[in-house]
Design a protein around this motif. Structure first.
Motif, mmCIF file in Angstrom:
data_model
loop_
_atom_site.group_PDB
_atom_site.id
_atom_site.type_symbol
_atom_site.label_atom_id
_atom_site.label_comp_id
_atom_site.label_asym_id
_atom_site.label_seq_id
_atom_site.Cartn_x
_atom_site.Cartn_y
_atom_site.Cartn_z
ATOM 1 N N PRO A 49 0.809 -1.216 0.000
ATOM 2 C CA PRO A 49 0.000 0.000 0.000
ATOM 3 C C PRO A 49 0.847 1.274 0.000
ATOM 4 O O PRO A 49 0.326 2.363 -0.213
ATOM 5 N N ASP A 50 2.158 1.144 0.218
ATOM 6 C CA ASP A 50 3.050 2.299 0.218
ATOM 7 C C ASP A 50 3.850 2.428 -1.075
ATOM 8 O O ASP A 50 4.751 3.259 -1.162
ATOM 9 N N SER A 51 3.510 1.609 -2.079
ATOM 10 C CA SER A 51 4.210 1.724 -3.357
ATOM 11 C C SER A 51 3.867 3.058 -4.008
ATOM 12 O O SER A 51 2.855 3.699 -3.678
ATOM 13 N N TYR A 52 4.708 3.480 -4.920
ATOM 14 C CA TYR A 52 4.481 4.756 -5.613
ATOM 15 C C TYR A 52 3.096 4.790 -6.264
ATOM 16 O O TYR A 52 2.352 5.768 -6.106
ATOM 17 N N MET A 53 2.731 3.752 -6.973
ATOM 18 C CA MET A 53 1.444 3.743 -7.683
ATOM 19 C C MET A 53 0.265 3.709 -6.710
ATOM 20 O O MET A 53 -0.757 4.346 -6.959
ATOM 21 N N SER A 54 0.393 2.999 -5.598
ATOM 22 C CA SER A 54 -0.670 2.969 -4.595
ATOM 23 C C SER A 54 -0.874 4.362 -3.997
ATOM 24 O O SER A 54 -2.003 4.836 -3.849
ATOM 25 N N ARG A 55 0.229 5.028 -3.660
ATOM 26 C CA ARG A 55 0.132 6.377 -3.095
ATOM 27 C C ARG A 55 -0.398 7.367 -4.122
ATOM 28 O O ARG A 55 -1.190 8.252 -3.791
ATOM 29 N N LEU A 56 0.008 7.217 -5.381
ATOM 30 C CA LEU A 56 -0.503 8.079 -6.441
ATOM 31 C C LEU A 56 -2.013 7.897 -6.584
ATOM 32 O O LEU A 56 -2.772 8.879 -6.660
ATOM 33 N N ALA A 57 -2.474 6.666 -6.598
ATOM 34 C CA ALA A 57 -3.910 6.387 -6.706
ATOM 35 C C ALA A 57 -4.660 6.947 -5.505
ATOM 36 O O ALA A 57 -5.730 7.554 -5.664
ATOM 37 N N ASP A 58 -4.108 6.788 -4.295
ATOM 38 C CA ASP A 58 -4.745 7.347 -3.101
ATOM 39 C C ASP A 58 -4.864 8.862 -3.203
ATOM 40 O O ASP A 58 -5.898 9.443 -2.855
ATOM 41 N N GLY A 59 -3.813 9.507 -3.671
ATOM 42 C CA GLY A 59 -3.826 10.965 -3.817
ATOM 43 C C GLY A 59 -4.845 11.434 -4.833
ATOM 44 O O GLY A 59 -5.564 12.415 -4.607
ATOM 45 N N ILE A 60 -4.925 10.742 -5.958
ATOM 46 C CA ILE A 60 -5.885 11.123 -6.991
ATOM 47 C C ILE A 60 -7.313 10.889 -6.499
ATOM 48 O O ILE A 60 -8.206 11.711 -6.734
ATOM 49 N N GLU A 61 -7.539 9.793 -5.788
ATOM 50 C CA GLU A 61 -8.868 9.553 -5.212
ATOM 51 C C GLU A 61 -9.251 10.680 -4.263
ATOM 52 O O GLU A 61 -10.392 11.158 -4.279
ATOM 53 N N ALA A 62 -8.314 11.129 -3.438
ATOM 54 C CA ALA A 62 -8.590 12.223 -2.501
ATOM 55 C C ALA A 62 -8.959 13.507 -3.249
ATOM 56 O O ALA A 62 -9.896 14.220 -2.867
ATOM 57 N N ILE A 63 -8.250 13.785 -4.319
ATOM 58 C CA ILE A 63 -8.556 14.970 -5.139
ATOM 59 C C ILE A 63 -9.934 14.834 -5.761
ATOM 60 O O ILE A 63 -10.737 15.784 -5.759
#
Length: 102
Positions: free
Chosen positions: A27-41
Motif C-alpha cells: 500500500p506504500d508503493s508509488y502507484m498505490s500512493r498516487l492512486a490514493d492521492g488522486i482519489e482524494a482529489i
C-alpha cells in the motif's frame, strides 16, 4: 490494500475509457500512493461541486447554460466517485472481517 492475487481498480481510465488496475500488495508503493492521492482529489472536487450545485439551485439568477455546465461537471465527478466507491467496496469485501480497516 490488495491481497497478492487481488487487483486494485485505479481512479483513472486507460485508452478507450477502459478500467486500469494495479497489482501490488504494497500500500506504500508509488502507484498505490498516487492512486490514493488522486482519489482524494476526486472526492474533494465532488464535495466542492455539490456545494456549488446547492448554491446554484438556491439562486434564481443561475442561467440554463451555467446549469448545463454544472451538470456536466457533476456527471464527471459522480463517475469518479463511483469508481472510487467501487474500488474501495471491492477491497473491503476481500478484507478479513477480523482485521481493522484502519
Amino acid at each position: 490494500m490488495t491481497t497478492p492475487n487481488e487487483l486494485r481498480l485505479l481512479p483513472w481510465s486507460g485508452p478507450g475509457d477502459k478500467p486500469c488496475y494495479l497489482s501490488t500488495d504494497d500500500p506504500d508503493s508509488y502507484m498505490s500512493r498516487l492512486a490514493d492521492g488522486i482519489e482524494a482529489i476526486q472526492l474533494g472536487t465532488a464535495s466542492e461541486l455539490l456545494e456549488e450545485a446547492s448554491e446554484a439551485l438556491d439562486s434564481q439568477g443561475t442561467s440554463l447554460d451555467d446549469m448545463r455546465c454544472l451538470v456536466k461537471e457533476l456527471t464527471g465527478a459522480l463517475q469518479d466517485v463511483y469508481r472510487v466507491a467501487t474500488s474501495r467496496g471491492h477491497l473491503w469485501a476481500t478484507c478479513d472481517p477480523h482485521e481493522s480497516a484502519y
